[in-house]
Design a protein around this motif. Structure first.
Motif, mmCIF file in Angstrom:
data_model
loop_
_atom_site.group_PDB
_atom_site.id
_atom_site.type_symbol
_atom_site.label_atom_id
_atom_site.label_comp_id
_atom_site.label_asym_id
_atom_site.label_seq_id
_atom_site.Cartn_x
_atom_site.Cartn_y
_atom_site.Cartn_z
ATOM 1 N N HIS A 191 33.519 41.435 35.753
ATOM 2 C CA HIS A 191 33.597 40.852 34.406
ATOM 3 C C HIS A 191 32.146 40.720 33.928
ATOM 4 O O HIS A 191 31.318 40.132 34.635
ATOM 5 N N HIS B 238 35.655 39.115 42.990
ATOM 6 C CA HIS B 238 35.421 39.054 41.549
ATOM 7 C C HIS B 238 33.924 38.864 41.273
ATOM 8 O O HIS B 238 33.372 37.823 41.653
ATOM 9 N N PHE C 191 37.843 42.953 34.476
ATOM 10 C CA PHE C 191 38.897 41.992 34.116
ATOM 11 C C PHE C 191 38.410 41.065 33.015
ATOM 12 O O PHE C 191 37.213 40.798 32.895
ATOM 13 N N ASP C 192 39.350 40.584 32.191
ATOM 14 C CA ASP C 192 38.964 39.615 31.165
ATOM 15 C C ASP C 192 39.495 38.240 31.547
ATOM 16 O O ASP C 192 40.145 38.070 32.583
ATOM 17 N N ARG D 207 43.592 40.418 32.313
ATOM 18 C CA ARG D 207 43.909 41.829 32.025
ATOM 19 C C ARG D 207 42.825 42.706 32.641
ATOM 20 O O ARG D 207 41.658 42.333 32.670
ATOM 21 N N ARG D 208 43.227 43.881 33.100
ATOM 22 C CA ARG D 208 42.266 44.772 33.750
ATOM 23 C C ARG D 208 42.246 46.140 33.086
ATOM 24 O O ARG D 208 43.270 46.598 32.588
ATOM 25 N N ARG D 209 41.062 46.775 33.120
ATOM 26 C CA ARG D 209 41.009 48.184 32.683
ATOM 27 C C ARG D 209 40.034 48.919 33.581
ATOM 28 O O ARG D 209 39.051 48.335 34.070
ATOM 29 N N LEU E 43 36.503 43.423 41.541
ATOM 30 C CA LEU E 43 36.759 43.483 40.102
ATOM 31 C C LEU E 43 35.511 42.938 39.409
ATOM 32 O O LEU E 43 34.817 42.081 39.965
ATOM 33 N N GLU F 13 37.284 48.356 38.172
ATOM 34 C CA GLU F 13 38.126 47.683 37.186
ATOM 35 C C GLU F 13 37.398 46.471 36.615
ATOM 36 O O GLU F 13 36.773 45.704 37.359
#
Ligand code: GLU
Length: 298
Positions: A256, A227, A182-183, A187-189, A254, A180
């Motif tokens: 980024h 993260h 994250f921004d 928000r996650r995708r 996660l 995933e």
């Protein structure tokens, strides 16, 4: 593998530079992005020195990293993990993969690989596929070597590397490998990994007994990193990391990926091109506040 004791349920971020040069503005951006995103979620911030390559990494660069980050005013938790002090952790992970039949010795020199690729290209009449970094995929010459042959060659001291059998890895890892992203707003995708585009990556060499890929997934897990904030240059490699995490039974953090800073000629800032280091800027009277301001973290 001894894990660091869990300190709290807080999110854990890390900045993980390699000490093969002085830090430049691109590193400062990455470190400040980690700091800013960690602060948003009241997270912890770790520093990890990725010094597994004894040829390229130098102790004075480690001192330089600490000095520059300190000057920038970024506070990291202690102790700082140095990868070179944890080679046994990576060896343990490698043996888990070996036991699962996912690792094979490869005796090809770079020249052998180039020649094999050229042969295949002339056989099939089109260019041989390259990985996301632009290197030709390993053509698999040593993948089918009989175990007895491989052992004899290792016994005779023939130089070799250890590769991950990616096709087998994809089967054992099962479907839906991914991670995933994250921004800044949390928000996650989900991003599906495509490890096959990397082919049979190298997991260990004689002079460097682990690869970046293996060390980074082991450390992120052992340090409880939740993260990962790093540049888009490492986005594609996350396919390999998510696959290794699945195979080793490790959690997937996660991710980024931040943009890379480019120089006046539009090229990525890199130590190898002697981009202006933070130390040089400091000597010229640039302040940490000016750097933060310039990079959008003022
Ligand atoms: N050590 C790597 C580098 O300096 C970064 C590793 C990571 O963030 O995963 O490029």
């Amino acid at each position: 593998m001894a894990a660091d004791p869990p300190v709290s349920g807080k999110p854990v971020f890390r900045f993980a530079p390699s000490p093969n040069g002085r830090l430049h503005l691109g590193h400062a951006f990455s470190a400040l992005a980690n700091e800013a995103l960690a602060q948003r979620v009241d997270g912890r911030l770790l520093l990890r020195i990725e010094d597994i390559d004894p040829v390229r990494c130098r102790p004075d660069y480690i001192d330089g990293i600490i000095e520059d980050l300190d000057w920038l005013g970024i506070r990291f938790e202690q102790p700082v993990r140095r990868q070179s002090a944890h080679l046994a952790d990576y060896a343990a992970a490698l043996s888990v993969l070996r036991v699962r039949g996912l690792v094979y010795p490869c005796f090809c020199s770079r020249q052998d690989v180039r020649a094999a690729v050229a042969r295949r290209e002339s056989e099939v009449g089109r260019p041989w596929p390259v990985d996301p970094d632009g290197a030709p995929l390993y053509p698999g010459c040593c993948r089918g070597l009989a175990e007895a042959d491989a052992s004899r060659r290792i016994g005779a001291g023939e130089p070799h590397v250890l590769r991950l059998d990616m096709a087998r890895a994809a089967i054992l890892a099962g479907g839906d490998i991914g991670y995933e992203v994250f921004d800044a707003d949390g928000r996650r995708r989900f991003v599906r990994a495509q490890p096959a585009r990397w082919g049979d990556v190298v997991l260990a060499r004689k002079d460097v007994p682990t690869s970046y890929h293996l060390a980074v997934v082991v450390d992120d897990a052992l340090q409880g990193v939740t993260h990962v904030v790093r540049g888009t240059d490492l986005e594609a490699a996350t396919d390999i990391h998510a696959t290794l995490q699945r195979l080793l039974g490790l959690p997937t953090p996660l991710y980024h990926f931040h943009e890379l800073l480019i120089d006046a000629e539009g090229r990525k800032l890199a130590k190898s091109r002697s981009s202006e280091s933070l130390a040089t800027l400091r000597e010229r009277g640039v302040t940490a506040a000016m750097i933060r301001q310039r990079l959008g973290f003022g």
